[in-house]
Scaffold this motif. Sequence first.
Motif, PDB file in Angstrom:
ATOM      1  N   GLY A 154       2.469 -24.768 -25.409  1.00 42.38           N
ATOM      2  CA  GLY A 154       2.676 -23.707 -24.432  1.00 42.38           C
ATOM      3  C   GLY A 154       2.049 -22.372 -24.777  1.00 42.38           C
ATOM      4  O   GLY A 154       2.102 -21.432 -23.970  1.00 42.38           O
ATOM      5  N   PHE A 155       1.460 -22.248 -25.955  1.00 41.62           N
ATOM      6  CA  PHE A 155       0.760 -21.018 -26.311  1.00 41.62           C
ATOM      7  C   PHE A 155      -0.562 -20.932 -25.556  1.00 41.62           C
ATOM      8  O   PHE A 155      -1.233 -21.948 -25.333  1.00 41.62           O
ATOM      9  N   THR A 156      -0.948 -19.727 -25.162  1.00 45.75           N
ATOM     10  CA  THR A 156      -2.322 -19.541 -24.726  1.00 45.75           C
ATOM     11  C   THR A 156      -3.210 -19.634 -25.965  1.00 45.75           C
ATOM     12  O   THR A 156      -2.720 -19.566 -27.102  1.00 45.75           O
ATOM     13  N   LEU A 157      -4.500 -19.771 -25.766  1.00 45.43           N
ATOM     14  CA  LEU A 157      -5.388 -19.869 -26.920  1.00 45.43           C
ATOM     15  C   LEU A 157      -5.320 -18.591 -27.760  1.00 45.43           C
ATOM     16  O   LEU A 157      -5.277 -18.657 -28.995  1.00 45.43           O
ATOM     17  N   ALA A 158      -5.263 -17.429 -27.092  1.00 44.80           N
ATOM     18  CA  ALA A 158      -5.173 -16.164 -27.833  1.00 44.80           C
ATOM     19  C   ALA A 158      -3.868 -16.095 -28.617  1.00 44.80           C
ATOM     20  O   ALA A 158      -3.845 -15.633 -29.771  1.00 44.80           O
ATOM     21  N   GLN A 159      -2.772 -16.541 -28.018  1.00 43.90           N
ATOM     22  CA  GLN A 159      -1.489 -16.540 -28.718  1.00 43.90           C
ATOM     23  C   GLN A 159      -1.513 -17.515 -29.893  1.00 43.90           C
ATOM     24  O   GLN A 159      -0.961 -17.226 -30.964  1.00 43.90           O
ATOM     25  N   ALA A 160      -2.146 -18.664 -29.708  1.00 40.43           N
ATOM     26  CA  ALA A 160      -2.246 -19.639 -30.790  1.00 40.43           C
ATOM     27  C   ALA A 160      -3.013 -19.070 -31.970  1.00 40.43           C
ATOM     28  O   ALA A 160      -2.622 -19.247 -33.127  1.00 40.43           O
ATOM     29  N   VAL A 161      -4.106 -18.351 -31.670  1.00 40.67           N
ATOM     30  CA  VAL A 161      -4.884 -17.713 -32.736  1.00 40.67           C
ATOM     31  C   VAL A 161      -4.031 -16.679 -33.454  1.00 40.67           C
ATOM     32  O   VAL A 161      -4.013 -16.614 -34.695  1.00 40.67           O
ATOM     33  N   ASP A 165      -1.330 -18.445 -35.647  1.00 35.98           N
ATOM     34  CA  ASP A 165      -1.901 -19.065 -36.842  1.00 35.98           C
ATOM     35  C   ASP A 165      -2.370 -18.000 -37.829  1.00 35.98           C
ATOM     36  O   ASP A 165      -2.130 -18.103 -39.033  1.00 35.98           O
ATOM     37  N   ARG A 166      -3.027 -16.971 -37.323  1.00 30.79           N
ATOM     38  CA  ARG A 166      -3.541 -15.911 -38.186  1.00 30.79           C
ATOM     39  C   ARG A 166      -2.403 -15.148 -38.856  1.00 30.79           C
ATOM     40  O   ARG A 166      -2.494 -14.796 -40.040  1.00 30.79           O
TER      41      ARG A 166
END
Length: 216
Positions: A130-137, A140-141
């Motif tokens: 359910g994370f957007t790609l920006a949220q996933a980055v 993780d970061r």
Amino acid sequence: MGTERRAPLDRERVAGTALRLLNEVGLDGLTLRAIAKELDVKAPALYWHFKDKQALLDEMATEMYRRMAAGTALDPADSWQERLLKANRGLRAALLGYRDGARVFSGSRFTGTEHAPALEANLRLLTDAGFTLAQAVDADRTANAYTIGFVIEEQGMQSPPGRPREGVDIDERTRRLAGFPLAAAVGGLLFDDYDRQFEEGLSLVIAGIGTRYGIS
């Protein structure tokens, strides 16, 4: 009379030698000249492979990752929380395997693509949750930065590795801060049991990520 042939001087051999020497002298003592001496070559020979020390550190960090990733497999059944826990526990263990390992890893750029499969899988797991790609980055970061920063501090408080740095005496600290009872009482929490500290902090980070983005 036979002569012993040495292995060819290449990036992998230089980085491997540098990592071995790192455990002896630490990052501050790791110079291109010292590495060249260990390899029994002249220092300029290293510049055929690395333009400067940072380029060498990038290759060392990449080699550290290669060794960390070798033989490990991602579990497709992981939740996103489990994946972040496992990945960052593994990263901490790998960094602690080298003197000043976190300082070498921090700020370095991978020179190969060995990290791409795990990165792709982790981002896929997070976005599927359910994370957007920006949220996933960002998730993780943030967990990765916590781990590297924690290990930098952890290794900085141990000199030589595995032993408390000279001057870190919890009993003496407690006496010195006797006028500040709460501050005095936390010496054991701040400077002991780094495994517990790391696990609690990582759990806080992951819980915070879930709360921030509303994903359970």
